[in-house]
Design an enzyme around this catalytic site. Sequence first.
Site, mmCIF file in Angstrom:
data_model
loop_
_atom_site.group_PDB
_atom_site.id
_atom_site.type_symbol
_atom_site.label_atom_id
_atom_site.label_comp_id
_atom_site.label_asym_id
_atom_site.label_seq_id
_atom_site.Cartn_x
_atom_site.Cartn_y
_atom_site.Cartn_z
ATOM 1 N N LYS A 27 57.380 48.579 42.417
ATOM 2 C CA LYS A 27 58.166 47.530 43.081
ATOM 3 C C LYS A 27 57.972 47.659 44.587
ATOM 4 O O LYS A 27 58.720 48.351 45.271
ATOM 5 C CB LYS A 27 59.649 47.680 42.700
ATOM 6 C CG LYS A 27 60.576 46.712 43.437
ATOM 7 C CD LYS A 27 61.957 46.641 42.814
ATOM 8 C CE LYS A 27 62.891 45.782 43.657
ATOM 9 N NZ LYS A 27 64.122 45.421 42.961
ATOM 10 N N GLU A 51 60.077 52.115 43.683
ATOM 11 C CA GLU A 51 60.243 51.154 44.788
ATOM 12 C C GLU A 51 60.127 51.813 46.159
ATOM 13 O O GLU A 51 61.108 52.324 46.692
ATOM 14 C CB GLU A 51 61.612 50.450 44.678
ATOM 15 C CG GLU A 51 61.818 49.424 45.790
ATOM 16 C CD GLU A 51 63.154 48.691 45.727
ATOM 17 O OE1 GLU A 51 64.033 49.094 44.936
ATOM 18 O OE2 GLU A 51 63.318 47.718 46.488
HETATM 19 P P1 13P Z 1 65.870 42.231 47.545
HETATM 20 O O1 13P Z 1 65.035 41.371 46.648
HETATM 21 O O2 13P Z 1 67.125 41.569 48.023
HETATM 22 O O3 13P Z 1 65.079 42.881 48.630
HETATM 23 O O4 13P Z 1 66.390 43.436 46.655
HETATM 24 C C1 13P Z 1 65.521 44.047 45.811
HETATM 25 C C2 13P Z 1 66.035 45.391 45.511
HETATM 26 O O5 13P Z 1 66.323 45.700 44.384
HETATM 27 C C3 13P Z 1 66.188 46.343 46.606
HETATM 28 O O6 13P Z 1 66.345 47.618 46.089
#
Ligand code: 13P
Length: 338
Positions: A217, A175
């Site tokens: 992600k 991510e």
């Molecule tokens: P949000 O969808 O609230 O941005 O959170 C996703 C997430 O896992 C952030 O690390």
Amino acid sequence: MQDIINTAKSLMDDNKGLLAMDESNPTCKKRFAALGIPQNEETRRAYREMIVNTPGLNESISGAILFDETIRQQKKDGTPIVKAIIDAGIIPGIKVDKGAKDMAGHPGEKITEGLDGLRDRLKEYYQMGARFAKWRAVIAIGNGIPSRGCIEANAHALARYAALCQEVGLVPVVEPEVLMEGDHTLEQCFEVTEEVLRMVFNQLYAQCVTLEGMILKPNMVLPGLDCPNQESVDDIADMTVECLLHAVPAAIPGIAFLSGGQSSELASARLNAMNVRFKSRLPWALAFSFARAIQQPALEIWNGKEANVLAAHKALYHRARCNRAARRGEYDASMEIT
Ligand code: 13P
């Protein structure tokens, strides 16, 4: 490696997506405080129990990302929360980074920590039932930032984490989040996101990460929250997909977006538009891994009270269902009228 590849595939199967319910204690505290919900271990436990007890959640959710505290907690009846998730037909995942900290020599930028001792922590999570993991890097857009140093260091850490995950049998959810905060334009977000993703995949290659056994992600490509020009849903879908096509190898099974502070409805509408316009032509699935955009309405309804649990289940089920529809390109604003 075949098990990891199969898990990554299962997470993206059947038009489902991930539910991020891995808020760290400080983040959870912030979300609860905003609604006047008491902030302690028991309220966090009760909230997470409410989520996992939602009937039919696995119709739309393939995997749920937990926080360390939650994977060690039980439901009121003594069932471990992780067992309840598995019994519900959902794959348990775990957030393994230790948070984004101020980066030395880089004012206004963050570096995510947590590599030290990670191999042993991952082994423990695997034994506890987790089959995938998440690590979040944050990249801010601002005056003179992001710097190359920040992008490189965060991409390197993501790749080191991903390699360790695959070594112990966990699917890494990688991510790199380019933040929405700021007045930057859609084009600026496009450029930064492309640069970040290219660097991330360079580092993943250098660290010998198997692309078929990971999930990306990313953020959607969006104008900053304070940018006066807010493009249409279709423009955002086009820019996001174009950016991903430039930088994301075809070998990965899926892309599961974070919501990043978009409203629940907009997050669903934008994901839907991408799938309507491009799904049949893309090498990877376009899915979701939302926290706020799935949980927020349910959290507001629950409000820390047992009496609101059934109504909260309904809200959570609804948002999960809307996002599964968005994966199929079948979401419509009329779904929101209940
Ligand atoms: P949000 O969808 O609230 O941005 O959170 C996703 C997430 O896992 C952030 O690390």
